[in-house]
Design a protein around this motif. Structure first.
Motif, short mmCIF file in Angstrom:
data_model
loop_
_atom_site.label_atom_id
_atom_site.label_comp_id
_atom_site.label_asym_id
_atom_site.label_seq_id
_atom_site.Cartn_x
_atom_site.Cartn_y
_atom_site.Cartn_z
N PHE A 123 0.80 -1.22 0.00
CA PHE A 123 0.00 0.00 0.00
C PHE A 123 0.83 1.28 0.00
O PHE A 123 0.49 2.23 -0.70
N MET A 127 0.50 4.17 -2.93
CA MET A 127 0.13 5.55 -2.64
C MET A 127 1.29 6.52 -2.84
O MET A 127 1.13 7.73 -2.65
N TYR A 129 4.31 6.43 -1.16
CA TYR A 129 5.11 6.68 0.04
C TYR A 129 6.30 5.73 0.11
O TYR A 129 6.17 4.55 -0.21
N ARG A 135 3.55 7.47 7.28
CA ARG A 135 2.26 6.93 6.88
C ARG A 135 2.35 5.46 6.47
O ARG A 135 1.33 4.80 6.28
N GLU A 139 2.41 -1.16 7.27
CA GLU A 139 1.88 -1.58 5.96
C GLU A 139 2.97 -2.06 5.00
O GLU A 139 2.66 -2.52 3.90
N LYS A 142 3.11 -5.71 3.28
CA LYS A 142 1.99 -6.52 3.74
C LYS A 142 1.12 -7.03 2.58
O LYS A 142 0.76 -8.18 2.54
N CYS A 143 0.76 -6.16 1.69
CA CYS A 143 -0.15 -6.58 0.61
C CYS A 143 0.55 -6.63 -0.73
O CYS A 143 -0.11 -6.68 -1.77
N LEU B 14 -3.65 2.94 4.56
CA LEU B 14 -3.58 3.34 3.16
C LEU B 14 -4.50 2.53 2.26
O LEU B 14 -4.61 2.80 1.08
N ASP B 15 -5.16 1.50 2.80
CA ASP B 15 -5.91 0.64 1.88
C ASP B 15 -7.22 1.32 1.47
O ASP B 15 -7.84 2.03 2.25
N THR B 43 -5.27 8.61 9.50
CA THR B 43 -4.27 8.19 10.48
C THR B 43 -4.99 7.88 11.79
O THR B 43 -6.09 8.39 12.04
N LEU B 64 -8.24 -3.87 5.49
CA LEU B 64 -8.03 -5.02 4.62
C LEU B 64 -6.59 -5.05 4.11
O LEU B 64 -6.28 -5.68 3.12
N SER B 65 -5.71 -4.34 4.78
CA SER B 65 -4.35 -4.20 4.25
C SER B 65 -3.33 -5.04 5.00
O SER B 65 -2.17 -5.07 4.63
N GLY B 66 -3.74 -5.71 6.06
CA GLY B 66 -2.76 -6.47 6.84
C GLY B 66 -2.11 -5.65 7.94
O GLY B 66 -1.30 -6.17 8.71
N ALA B 67 -2.48 -4.37 8.03
CA ALA B 67 -1.84 -3.50 9.03
C ALA B 67 -2.61 -3.46 10.35
O ALA B 67 -2.36 -2.60 11.19
N THR B 70 -0.96 -3.10 13.83
CA THR B 70 -0.43 -1.78 14.15
C THR B 70 -1.56 -0.78 14.43
O THR B 70 -1.49 0.00 15.38
#
Lengths: 564, 137
Positions: A123, A127, A129, A135, A139, A142-143, B14-15, B43, B64-67, B70
């Motif tokens: 992600f 985006m 980053y 931010r 993440e 991860k995806c 971010l997802d 955030t 749905l992003s796996g985060a 956190t």
């Protein structure tokens, strides 16, 4: 004027036969109308489906009776030889953790018989980053795979000859930057840009509509895409500079007809922008490709793909004046529908994927990704990916399906449904025009609302048992279904990425980077094509976020219309 | 007399997969709750501050992003820091069962996976709210 019957006795005989058929169908209807045929049935898009289709349903339409594959309007396929000439590309989307881990998965997939690479980014990368941006926390990797600079891209494709594979990169908001990383990696491998084959998804309109990985406001984002059309046509002629995607629109909730119409409308918008730049439509249209979602309603999906080819060809020819057949044909990738996979009884997903793959192939796809059974739970494990790939190989080599081109052509139902899909898409094009076109429709949230309404309706239908999902609201089992191992992504990739980025920032030529970013800002402010400037930033190891931020300095950021 | 339950539906991280969040927001609203939806790419700080400002009872996070490991704890921590440990943090997405359990151990409410009927979530929130009201009374 004479009637045909007076000219030709065989036509008179045919008319008599049709009359006889009409009577038979009436009788059939009378006999089975009461209770013996399930009252009403609908496609996934809520089109009513009759229990029986006959020649009568095609009165007033030729269907594809006078069409062969590889000829305008290409309903029956874009290649005269179908899969006899070239099998579809088995392209499994993959990426997780670090570039190094993903590189190993690619080498595994290539060894197992996959024939094209497909990069899934994480992600933060999607985006724009860097992995060490605040931010990005939690993440990274991860995806998908984390790519923050040319250095990561070089590692991603290490040992893979870029002149020989075709690479698809699912990246949109910052697509122009990742593309330049790839071009710069090819330069370092000594591969001429003209030899590169692949696709960047780069379909920003559907990002605003459905998938939401955007960077910049709509107008500058469209300018970047047209810059890529222009640069690509000259320098990277075998590269597909946009893959106009229905996939995410469908996954977000759209019906098949909405997926078809919204996606084609996006495609027409790109064509219009290219023409407005002064490009010759036949110079860039051949590099436009499409990407469809293959859902559960078997025949509807096949009809959608056939209708999509026909509509594209007609509009390109009649509306946009394209003359090259390369501009008229719709080449596309397909992926089985992630949204149809269930967390309950996940092994059933293998069966769903197999049916969807069959629909994609009967619809004439050029390449295919089959989902893995465990994707509603986590990123797929290697075993799950292998079953998904084997599903395609069984279809290709054991079923005999690829032997005949468009084998459902001439089916009363398929031809009727193809006609209906086309008519529904045309009706939706008018609605979109009524909104002022695609861009105004996005700004007001019209598309987003349509999609959300469809999603809500489908959820309601499931909860009301009007739509049965095996294992979810029908044939459920008590025990917890999860018996398959899941892939775990740890935080190691994030730590390694942060360390590598910090090293990179110390060892690269920072003065050259600053100068390259300044030149990019200047180009972005004017009307020059920015691709060469971003390519220069890539070569000197500016990071993804540095380049995104430089463009954002000039373009600003996108703000979504929020509603539910 | 019971007042409507106030819910903040939020998309942290971010997802961009907002199908579930929007379906849930609409279902909760149709069930009579007052729903605020944050939009995408929030955030944890933005979410916690919206929850406090809007004085909500429930925060529902869709990830749905796996985060999730956190983001859930971060929102929880921020709400606790602002003295709002009475807020229920629930949610859903692509979250493996063992992670759901680990998060519940940390003080997150029940999390819901794909295929959950919206009625299950509505019942859960109502029951939690009734229990909290009973405690407060």
């Amino acid at each position: 004027m004479t009637t045909p019957t007076e000219l030709d006795p065989t036509l008179a005989a045919m008319r008599d036969e049709l009359d006889r058929l009409r009577a038979e169908v009436e009788a059939w209807r009378a006999r089975f109308a009461k209770g013996e045929v399930r009252d009403l049935a609908y496609t996934n898009s809520a089109t009513e489906v009759a229990p029986l289709y006959t020649a009568l349903d095609l009165e007033g339409s030729a269907g594809t009776a006078f069409e062969v594959p590889g000829q305008y309007p290409f309903t029956r396929g874009i290649h005269p030889t179908g899969y006899r000439g070239k099998l579809w590309t088995m392209r499994q989307f993959a990426g997780f953790g670090s570039a190094k881990e993903t590189n190993a998965r690619y080498k595994f997939l290539l060894k197992e018989g996959t024939t094209g690479l497909s990069v899934a980014f994480d992600f933060p990368t999607l985006m724009g980053y860097d992995s060490d941006h605040p931010r990005s926390e939690g993440e990274v990797g991860k995806c998908g795979v984390a790519i923050s600079s040319l250095a990561d891209m070089e590692q991603l494709v290490e040992g893979i000859p870029l002149g020989e594979v075709s690479t698809s990169m699912t990246i949109n908001g910052p697509a122009i930057i990742l593309w330049c990383f790839y071009l710069a990696a090819a330069e370092k491998q000594g591969v001429p840009l003209a030899q590169l084959r692949g696709t960047v998804q780069n379909d920003i309109l559907k990002e605003y509509m459905a998938q939401h990985a955007w960077c910049f406001p709509i107008e500058p984002a469209l300018r970047l895409i047209v810059d890529m059309f222009e640069f690509g046509a000259k320098e990277v002629p075998q590269w597909n500079t946009v893959s106009i995607s229905g996939y995410h629109i469908r996954e977000a909730g759209a019906t098949a007809a909405q997926e078809l119409a919204f996606t084609l409308a996006d495609g027409f918008t790109y064509v219009e922008r290219g023409i407005a730049r002064g490009l010759d439509v036949d110079d860039f249209a051949p590099r436009l490709s499409f990407f469809w979602d293959i859902h559960n309603d078997f025949f509807e999906e096949i009809a959608k793909l056939r209708a999509a080819r026909r509509i594209w060809a007609r509009h390109m020819k009649e509306r946009y004046g394209a003359t090259s057949s390369r501009s008229l044909i719709m080449r596309f990738h397909s992926q089985t529908a992630g949204v149809t996979l269930t967390a309950q009884q996940p092994m059933n997903n293998v069966v769903r994927v197999a049916y969807q793959a069959l629909a994609a192939v009967l619809g004439g796809t050029q390449s295919l990704h089959t989902n893995s059974m465990d994707e509603t739970l986590a990123l797929p494990t290697e075993q799950a990916v292998e079953v998904a790939l084997r599903t395609q190989q069984v279809l290709a080599y054991e079923t005999g399906v690829p032997n005949v081109i468009d084998p459902l052509g001439g089916s009363y139902y398929i031809e009727k449904l193809t006609d209906e899909m086309e008519a529904e898409a045309e009706r939706l094009f008018e609605e979109i025009a009524g909104q002022g076109g695609v861009v105004p429709g996005l700004e007001t949230g019209w598309f987003q609302k349509k999609i959300a309404e469809s999603a809500a309706r489908q959820q309601w239908e499931i909860e009301q048992y009007r739509r049965l999902i095996v294992g979810v609201n029908a044939f459920t089992t008590e025990e917890c279904a999860l018996e398959i191992p899941l892939l775990k992504i740890d935080e190691q990739a994030a730590k390694d990425q942060a360390a590598a980025l910090s090293r990179l920032r110390q060892t690269r030529d920072n003065a050259r980077c600053t100068a390259a970013l300044d030149r990019l800002r200047e180009a972005a402010r004017g009307t020059e094509n920015v691709v060469p400037f971003i390519l220069e930033c890539a070569r000197c190891y500016c990071t993804l976020y540095e380049i995104r931020a430089a463009l954002e300095d000039v373009f600003g950021a996108y703000r979504e219309p929020v509603f539910f | 007399m019971s007042r409507p339950i106030r819910v903040l539906v939020a998309k942290p991280g971010l997802d961009g997969h907002d199908r579930g969040a929007k379906v849930v927001a609409a279902a909760l609203r149709d069930a009579g709750m007052e729903v605020i939806y944050t939009g995408l790419h929030q955030t944890p700080e933005m979410i916690a501050s919206a929850a406090v400002q809007e004085d909500v009872d429930v925060v529902g996070l869709s990830i749905l992003s796996g985060a999730h490991m956190t983001l859930f704890p971060r929102v929880l921590q921020l709400l606790r820091e602002q003295g709002r440990d009475d807020v229920l943090i629930t949610g859903g997405g692509i979250i493996p069962l063992e992670d759901m359990e680990a998060l519940e151990q940390q003080g997150i409410g029940t999390l819901f996976g794909p295929g959950t009927p919206t009625t299950a979530l509505i019942d859960y929130i109502r029951e939690w709210f009734a229990a909290r009201q009973a405690q407060g009374a």
